[in-house]
Motif scaffolding. Structure first.
Motif: not given
Length: 198
Positions: A111-140
């Motif tokens: 369960k800890s590993e699942v939460r850790t993986r989800m937290k990393k994904v959500l943090e990266e998505l939040e950073v990408l969301r706040k980024k003004s000059d984000a590119q579609p390739e960053e989603v890969i």
């Protein structure tokens, strides 16, 4: 000697002797046995009256020593009882407690590993969301993290750490958050839903 007399002699001999065993097959009395008096009465012609062998100690010892009465000695068998101390059966409650603790730690790590993986994904998505000059390739790069999170969630479902509905809900949460970021930057335009026909 008559058959009835022989049976009566055998019964009397078995009752009077305690240290030896005599059976009808190995008891033979000779005529020189002086302590027995065989006589028949007129009313019962086959009745036998005699003195018990125990009353004449000299005669019985002499007859045994001279071999007039062959007797097989009583065989005593030596019985040896071996007591083995059995090992105590393990307590089922204690065993169940050990198993539960082992599984708890295993499930906790999953369960800890699942939460850790989800937290990393959500943090990266939040950073990408706040980024003004984000590119579609960053989603890969984020999609690779999502794939790893999906794999960990599926493994947790497979081993029984997570319920299948819980795993599906966690994966759906990641997918919806990713789609929300794409919609925010205009990289994904949801199709308009057709109007319901009344």
């Amino acid at each position: 000697m008559d058959y009835h007399c022989k049976n009566l002699l055998t019964k009397s001999f078995q009752q009077s002797t305690t240290m030896a065993v005599a059976t009808p097959q190995n008891l033979y009395l000779s005529c020189s046995f002086q302590s027995l008096s065989l006589s028949s009465s007129s009313s019962q012609p086959y009745a036998v009256s005699f003195k018990p062998l125990s009353s004449s100690a000299n005669t019985s010892s002499i007859s045994f020593a001279s071999g007039l009465v062959p007797v097989n000695p009583r065989r005593t068998t030596l019985s040896i009882s071996i007591v083995c101390e059995a090992t105590k059966k393990p307590d089922s409650a204690a065993k169940r407690a050990r198993q539960s603790e082992k599984r708890r730690l295993y499930n906790k790590a999953r369960k800890s590993e699942v939460r850790t993986r989800m937290k990393k994904v959500l943090e990266e998505l939040e950073v990408l969301r706040k980024k003004s000059d984000a590119q579609p390739e960053e989603v890969i790069g984020i999609e690779k993290l999502i794939a790893e999170a999906y794999s960990v969630i599926d493994k947790a479902i497979q081993v029984g750490t997570l319920h299948k509905n819980t795993g599906a809900r966690r994966k759906s949460r990641l997918a919806r958050r990713k789609k929300a970021v794409e919609i925010h930057h205009g990289w994904y335009a949801p199709e308009p839903t057709p109007a319901a026909v009344v």
